[in-house]
Motif scaffolding. Sequence first.
Motif, PDB file in Angstrom:
ATOM      1  N   VAL A 129      -9.203  -5.898  -3.066  1.00  0.00           N
ATOM      2  CA  VAL A 129      -9.938  -7.044  -2.496  1.00  0.00           C
ATOM      3  C   VAL A 129      -9.417  -8.392  -2.983  1.00  0.00           C
ATOM      4  O   VAL A 129      -9.410  -9.362  -2.222  1.00  0.00           O
ATOM      5  CB  VAL A 129     -11.467  -7.025  -2.778  1.00  0.00           C
ATOM      6  CG1 VAL A 129     -12.199  -6.099  -1.869  1.00  0.00           C
ATOM      7  CG2 VAL A 129     -11.760  -6.765  -4.206  1.00  0.00           C
ATOM      8  N   MET A 170      -0.491  -6.113 -17.708  1.00  0.00           N
ATOM      9  CA  MET A 170      -0.137  -4.778 -17.205  1.00  0.00           C
ATOM     10  C   MET A 170       1.109  -4.860 -16.329  1.00  0.00           C
ATOM     11  O   MET A 170       2.007  -4.020 -16.404  1.00  0.00           O
ATOM     12  CB  MET A 170      -1.305  -4.206 -16.397  1.00  0.00           C
ATOM     13  CG  MET A 170      -0.963  -2.949 -15.625  1.00  0.00           C
ATOM     14  SD  MET A 170      -2.377  -2.423 -14.633  1.00  0.00           S
ATOM     15  CE  MET A 170      -1.632  -1.177 -13.610  1.00  0.00           C
ATOM     16  N   PRO A 172       0.816  -1.221   0.000  1.00  0.00           N
ATOM     17  CA  PRO A 172       0.000   0.000   0.000  1.00  0.00           C
ATOM     18  C   PRO A 172       0.857   1.282   0.000  1.00  0.00           C
ATOM     19  O   PRO A 172       0.429   2.293   0.545  1.00  0.00           O
ATOM     20  CB  PRO A 172      -0.741  -0.123   1.334  1.00  0.00           C
ATOM     21  CG  PRO A 172       0.292  -0.729   2.246  1.00  0.00           C
ATOM     22  CD  PRO A 172       1.203  -1.585   1.387  1.00  0.00           C
TER      23      PRO A 172
HETATM   24  P1  NAP Z   1      -4.315   0.626  -2.183  1.00  0.00           P
HETATM   25  O1  NAP Z   1      -3.633   1.909  -2.493  1.00  0.00           O
HETATM   26  O2  NAP Z   1      -4.103  -0.014  -0.872  1.00  0.00           O
HETATM   27  O3  NAP Z   1      -5.903   0.894  -2.425  1.00  0.00           O
HETATM   28  C1  NAP Z   1      -6.816  -0.097  -2.091  1.00  0.00           C
HETATM   29  C2  NAP Z   1      -8.196   0.220  -2.662  1.00  0.00           C
HETATM   30  O4  NAP Z   1      -9.021  -0.946  -2.490  1.00  0.00           O
HETATM   31  C3  NAP Z   1      -8.910   1.364  -1.976  1.00  0.00           C
HETATM   32  O5  NAP Z   1      -9.690   2.041  -2.931  1.00  0.00           O
HETATM   33  C4  NAP Z   1      -9.807   0.632  -0.962  1.00  0.00           C
HETATM   34  O6  NAP Z   1     -10.977   1.336  -0.623  1.00  0.00           O
HETATM   35  C5  NAP Z   1     -10.205  -0.577  -1.769  1.00  0.00           C
HETATM   36  N1  NAP Z   1     -10.608  -1.699  -0.910  1.00  0.00           N
HETATM   37  C6  NAP Z   1      -9.814  -2.410  -0.068  1.00  0.00           C
HETATM   38  N2  NAP Z   1     -10.536  -3.370   0.551  1.00  0.00           N
HETATM   39  C7  NAP Z   1     -11.813  -3.244   0.096  1.00  0.00           C
HETATM   40  C8  NAP Z   1     -13.029  -3.943   0.360  1.00  0.00           C
HETATM   41  N3  NAP Z   1     -13.075  -4.975   1.221  1.00  0.00           N
HETATM   42  N4  NAP Z   1     -14.144  -3.556  -0.309  1.00  0.00           N
HETATM   43  C9  NAP Z   1     -14.115  -2.533  -1.194  1.00  0.00           C
HETATM   44  N5  NAP Z   1     -12.991  -1.826  -1.483  1.00  0.00           N
HETATM   45  C10 NAP Z   1     -11.851  -2.172  -0.847  1.00  0.00           C
HETATM   46  O7  NAP Z   1      -3.934  -0.506  -3.264  1.00  0.00           O
HETATM   47  P2  NAP Z   1      -3.426  -0.258  -4.773  1.00  0.00           P
HETATM   48  O8  NAP Z   1      -1.964  -0.044  -4.782  1.00  0.00           O
HETATM   49  O9  NAP Z   1      -4.329   0.757  -5.360  1.00  0.00           O
HETATM   50  O10 NAP Z   1      -3.674  -1.703  -5.436  1.00  0.00           O
HETATM   51  C11 NAP Z   1      -4.973  -2.121  -5.802  1.00  0.00           C
HETATM   52  C12 NAP Z   1      -4.915  -3.414  -6.639  1.00  0.00           C
HETATM   53  O11 NAP Z   1      -4.289  -3.180  -7.901  1.00  0.00           O
HETATM   54  C13 NAP Z   1      -4.161  -4.578  -6.011  1.00  0.00           C
HETATM   55  O12 NAP Z   1      -4.868  -5.768  -6.266  1.00  0.00           O
HETATM   56  C14 NAP Z   1      -2.844  -4.607  -6.767  1.00  0.00           C
HETATM   57  O13 NAP Z   1      -2.264  -5.904  -6.806  1.00  0.00           O
HETATM   58  C15 NAP Z   1      -3.329  -4.200  -8.144  1.00  0.00           C
HETATM   59  N6  NAP Z   1      -2.269  -3.611  -9.002  1.00  0.00           N
HETATM   60  C16 NAP Z   1      -1.856  -4.314 -10.089  1.00  0.00           C
HETATM   61  C17 NAP Z   1      -0.908  -3.785 -10.926  1.00  0.00           C
HETATM   62  C18 NAP Z   1      -0.465  -4.534 -12.139  1.00  0.00           C
HETATM   63  O14 NAP Z   1       0.561  -4.177 -12.709  1.00  0.00           O
HETATM   64  N7  NAP Z   1      -1.215  -5.522 -12.566  1.00  0.00           N
HETATM   65  C19 NAP Z   1      -0.347  -2.532 -10.656  1.00  0.00           C
HETATM   66  C20 NAP Z   1      -0.808  -1.839  -9.551  1.00  0.00           C
HETATM   67  C21 NAP Z   1      -1.759  -2.398  -8.719  1.00  0.00           C
HETATM   68  P3  NAP Z   1     -11.016   2.381   0.622  1.00  0.00           P
HETATM   69  O15 NAP Z   1     -10.511   3.683   0.061  1.00  0.00           O
HETATM   70  O16 NAP Z   1     -12.435   2.430   0.999  1.00  0.00           O
HETATM   71  O17 NAP Z   1     -10.121   1.830   1.686  1.00  0.00           O
END
Ligand code: NAP
Length: 282
Positions: A203, A254, A66
């Motif tokens: 999630v 990605m 995060p």
């Molecule tokens: P982050 O900054 O921790 O943000 C998490 C997000 O998920 C927030 O919007 C949070 O909502 C929401 N969330 C968490 N638990 C939830 C739940 N139980 N119900 C509904 N919403 C929930 O994480 P991030 O860095 O954005 O990463 C997000 C995802 O993208 C991850 O799965 C990561 O592996 C993926 N990702 C993939 C790539 C790739 O290259 N493929 C690159 C980047 C990220 P709140 O604001 O309400 O807490």
Amino acid sequence: MVKKIKLAVIGSPISHSRSPEIHQEFADQAGIDIEFSKVELSKSNLDDWVHSFFLDGGKGLSVTLPFKEDCLSLADEISDRAEITKAINVLFNSKGKILGDCTDGVGLVKDLTINKNQSIKEKSILVIGAGGASRGILPSLLEEAPKSVVVANRTVEKAERIAKEFSSKASQTSKSSNLIASSLSFEALKDFEFDVVINATSVSTNPSQNLNLDESVFRNTSLALDLYYSQAFTPFMDLADRAKVPTVIDGWGMLVEQAAESFLLWTGFKPDTAELIAKHGE
Ligand code: NAP
């Protein structure tokens, strides 16, 4: 003896990360020796650990959840695109300075438009989530001139903030001057139709969590994408599949594309991604 280039991926959780094997593959292509570690950190030791890494000769870090927003303040300088996204997924040492950049957006758009042959021009897009990943991809999505981009998030205020921020940026660029990024609560989603639905929440990283999304959100959807990457369908992908969305994909392509952009920043070598993307799940 030529010293190995010291690289690492930092995040929490981190055990699932496939960054080491991706970057090893790129290093093999380039004929470069690397040492790539996976490091689980907490917010309290992030700052110290990152500074020690670079002081000890580290060249580059990949930053995952995060910490994408926290790492902004750790960089001495940030790129124009990271300035816009206000999220960082890569840090690197350049002439003794720590530079921060964001390659997530370009990685996503390359995967969708080049590898998967999916145009997002004129499409209505729903992005669920308002964390670092969402910030990282929004400017690049807006650059592709979609019809609209809506951001929905569990914490609605965060979606509102991000939508406001990116709407004003979109209106500053000629390419996307007719775009509106707006925010919606999950409940309000049922009144809208989307061509593309992107799960940018975290999630899928935790099997005990559920997005509580209604299947009807996919009723006019041709592409559903979970940014998370996994060998099996995630619950979000299962739901999209049950709703008969024709193309359901995860974030593997990605991930490989953003990693290739990061590897280029670290080493000056642009890796070929096709073979690795085709090897998904192996
Ligand atoms: P982050 O900054 O921790 O943000 C998490 C997000 O998920 C927030 O919007 C949070 O909502 C929401 N969330 C968490 N638990 C939830 C739940 N139980 N119900 C509904 N919403 C929930 O994480 P991030 O860095 O954005 O990463 C997000 C995802 O993208 C991850 O799965 C990561 O592996 C993926 N990702 C993939 C790539 C790739 O290259 N493929 C690159 C980047 C990220 P709140 O604001 O309400 O807490």
